[in-house]
Design a protein around this motif. Structure first.
Motif, PDB file in Angstrom:
ATOM      1  N   LYS A 189       0.832  -1.210   0.000  1.00 60.01           N
ATOM      2  CA  LYS A 189       0.000   0.000   0.000  1.00 60.01           C
ATOM      3  C   LYS A 189       0.865   1.260   0.000  1.00 60.01           C
ATOM      4  N   TRP A 190       1.946   1.246   0.760  1.00 59.88           N
ATOM      5  CA  TRP A 190       2.768   2.439   0.938  1.00 59.88           C
ATOM      6  C   TRP A 190       4.005   2.453   0.050  1.00 59.88           C
ATOM      7  N   GLU A 191       4.136   1.506  -0.843  1.00 56.30           N
ATOM      8  CA  GLU A 191       5.338   1.412  -1.657  1.00 56.30           C
ATOM      9  C   GLU A 191       5.583   2.719  -2.423  1.00 56.30           C
ATOM     10  N   GLY A 192       6.805   3.139  -2.417  1.00 58.36           N
ATOM     11  CA  GLY A 192       7.165   4.351  -3.141  1.00 58.36           C
ATOM     12  C   GLY A 192       6.951   5.631  -2.354  1.00 58.36           C
ATOM     13  N   GLY A 193       6.407   5.537  -1.153  1.00 54.87           N
ATOM     14  CA  GLY A 193       6.178   6.730  -0.347  1.00 54.87           C
ATOM     15  C   GLY A 193       7.470   7.235   0.276  1.00 54.87           C
ATOM     16  N   HIS A 194       7.518   8.509   0.522  1.00 54.92           N
ATOM     17  CA  HIS A 194       8.677   9.109   1.165  1.00 54.92           C
ATOM     18  C   HIS A 194       8.231  10.361   1.906  1.00 54.92           C
ATOM     19  N   ILE A 195       9.076  10.833   2.765  1.00 55.10           N
ATOM     20  CA  ILE A 195       8.777  12.051   3.510  1.00 55.10           C
ATOM     21  C   ILE A 195       9.121  13.246   2.638  1.00 55.10           C
ATOM     22  N   GLN A 196       8.148  14.105   2.424  1.00 51.54           N
ATOM     23  CA  GLN A 196       8.371  15.274   1.582  1.00 51.54           C
ATOM     24  C   GLN A 196       9.354  16.221   2.245  1.00 51.54           C
ATOM     25  N   ASN A 197      10.198  16.815   1.427  1.00 51.00           N
ATOM     26  CA  ASN A 197      11.172  17.817   1.886  1.00 51.00           C
ATOM     27  C   ASN A 197      12.105  17.297   2.984  1.00 51.00           C
ATOM     28  N   TRP A 198      12.487  16.016   2.916  1.00 54.36           N
ATOM     29  CA  TRP A 198      13.326  15.440   3.956  1.00 54.36           C
ATOM     30  C   TRP A 198      14.645  16.190   4.129  1.00 54.36           C
ATOM     31  N   PRO A 199      15.329  16.633   3.063  1.00 52.97           N
ATOM     32  CA  PRO A 199      16.570  17.403   3.284  1.00 52.97           C
ATOM     33  C   PRO A 199      16.341  18.668   4.125  1.00 52.97           C
ATOM     34  N   LEU A 200      15.221  19.323   3.918  1.00 57.43           N
ATOM     35  CA  LEU A 200      14.902  20.508   4.709  1.00 57.43           C
ATOM     36  C   LEU A 200      14.692  20.132   6.179  1.00 57.43           C
ATOM     37  N   VAL A 201      14.005  19.032   6.416  1.00 58.85           N
ATOM     38  CA  VAL A 201      13.776  18.573   7.786  1.00 58.85           C
ATOM     39  C   VAL A 201      15.101  18.242   8.458  1.00 58.85           C
ATOM     40  N   MET A 202      15.964  17.508   7.756  1.00 60.25           N
ATOM     41  CA  MET A 202      17.260  17.157   8.329  1.00 60.25           C
ATOM     42  C   MET A 202      18.086  18.405   8.632  1.00 60.25           C
ATOM     43  N   ASN A 203      18.035  19.378   7.772  1.00 61.30           N
ATOM     44  CA  ASN A 203      18.758  20.616   7.996  1.00 61.30           C
ATOM     45  C   ASN A 203      18.273  21.297   9.277  1.00 61.30           C
ATOM     46  N   GLN A 204      16.978  21.277   9.501  1.00 55.05           N
ATOM     47  CA  GLN A 204      16.425  21.887  10.708  1.00 55.05           C
ATOM     48  C   GLN A 204      16.787  21.088  11.960  1.00 55.05           C
ATOM     49  N   LEU A 205      16.785  19.755  11.829  1.00 54.42           N
ATOM     50  CA  LEU A 205      17.146  18.923  12.978  1.00 54.42           C
ATOM     51  C   LEU A 205      18.612  19.069  13.360  1.00 54.42           C
ATOM     52  N   LEU A 206      19.450  19.348  12.380  1.00 59.38           N
ATOM     53  CA  LEU A 206      20.875  19.471  12.651  1.00 59.38           C
ATOM     54  C   LEU A 206      21.270  20.879  13.077  1.00 59.38           C
ATOM     55  N   HIS A 207      20.288  21.704  13.372  1.00 60.24           N
ATOM     56  CA  HIS A 207      20.550  23.031  13.930  1.00 60.24           C
ATOM     57  C   HIS A 207      21.242  22.829  15.267  1.00 60.24           C
ATOM     58  N   GLU A 208      21.982  23.799  15.717  1.00 54.14           N
ATOM     59  CA  GLU A 208      22.800  23.670  16.923  1.00 54.14           C
ATOM     60  C   GLU A 208      22.046  23.130  18.129  1.00 54.14           C
ATOM     61  N   ASN A 209      20.807  23.542  18.347  1.00 54.45           N
ATOM     62  CA  ASN A 209      20.073  23.122  19.541  1.00 54.45           C
ATOM     63  C   ASN A 209      19.733  21.639  19.538  1.00 54.45           C
ATOM     64  N   LEU A 210      19.477  21.063  18.363  1.00 51.49           N
ATOM     65  CA  LEU A 210      19.051  19.669  18.277  1.00 51.49           C
ATOM     66  C   LEU A 210      20.110  18.747  17.681  1.00 51.49           C
ATOM     67  N   LYS A 211      21.230  19.295  17.273  1.00 54.67           N
ATOM     68  CA  LYS A 211      22.225  18.531  16.532  1.00 54.67           C
ATOM     69  C   LYS A 211      22.690  17.287  17.292  1.00 54.67           C
ATOM     70  N   GLU A 212      22.999  17.444  18.561  1.00 51.69           N
ATOM     71  CA  GLU A 212      23.516  16.325  19.350  1.00 51.69           C
ATOM     72  C   GLU A 212      22.498  15.189  19.428  1.00 51.69           C
ATOM     73  N   ARG A 213      21.235  15.523  19.639  1.00 52.43           N
ATOM     74  CA  ARG A 213      20.181  14.499  19.711  1.00 52.43           C
ATOM     75  C   ARG A 213      19.964  13.828  18.366  1.00 52.43           C
ATOM     76  N   ALA A 214      19.907  14.609  17.309  1.00 48.42           N
ATOM     77  CA  ALA A 214      19.619  14.065  15.979  1.00 48.42           C
ATOM     78  C   ALA A 214      20.734  13.134  15.502  1.00 48.42           C
ATOM     79  N   LEU A 215      21.983  13.512  15.723  1.00 47.69           N
ATOM     80  CA  LEU A 215      23.104  12.695  15.272  1.00 47.69           C
ATOM     81  C   LEU A 215      23.122  11.333  15.959  1.00 47.69           C
ATOM     82  N   LYS A 216      22.618  11.267  17.174  1.00 51.06           N
ATOM     83  CA  LYS A 216      22.571  10.005  17.910  1.00 51.06           C
ATOM     84  C   LYS A 216      21.726   8.969  17.158  1.00 51.06           C
ATOM     85  N   TYR A 217      20.671   9.420  16.473  1.00 54.61           N
ATOM     86  CA  TYR A 217      19.766   8.500  15.791  1.00 54.61           C
ATOM     87  C   TYR A 217      20.126   8.289  14.327  1.00 54.61           C
ATOM     88  N   ILE A 218      20.929   9.151  13.758  1.00 54.80           N
ATOM     89  CA  ILE A 218      21.284   9.035  12.347  1.00 54.80           C
ATOM     90  C   ILE A 218      22.382   7.996  12.149  1.00 54.80           C
TER      91      ILE A 218
END
Length: 77
Positions: free
Chosen positions: A47-76
């Motif tokens: 059912k979900w084949e081919g689906g993806h998160i829209q604008n994922w590079p933008l989301v990752m860029n926001q997650l890697l901002h200084e305030n969240l960078k340490e937390r985000a890198l732990k899961y990447i």
């Protein structure tokens, strides 16, 4: 951040789907339950084949901002 929340909604959707297929009856053993869940996963996968998160590079860029960078890198990594 809103895009990340959509991912959380997908996880909730999977759990809801599992509840629907497991509430319909008793299972004689654990293997029977696992087979039903496996079949449901395969249905959801098609059912979900081919689906993806829209604008994922933008989301990752926001997650890697200084305030969240340490937390985000732990899961990447």
């Amino acid at each position: 951040m809103r895009k990340v929340m959509y991912t959380t909604n997908a996880v909730k959707s999977i759990h809801s789907s599992f509840r629907k297929v497991t509430k319909k009856g008793a299972f004689p053993n654990e293997n029977a339950l696992l087979k039903v869940l496996y079949l449901r996963i395969k249905e959801l996968e098609t059912k979900w084949e081919g689906g993806h998160i829209q604008n994922w590079p933008l989301v990752m860029n926001q997650l890697l901002h200084e305030n969240l960078k340490e937390r985000a890198l732990k899961y990447i990594e």
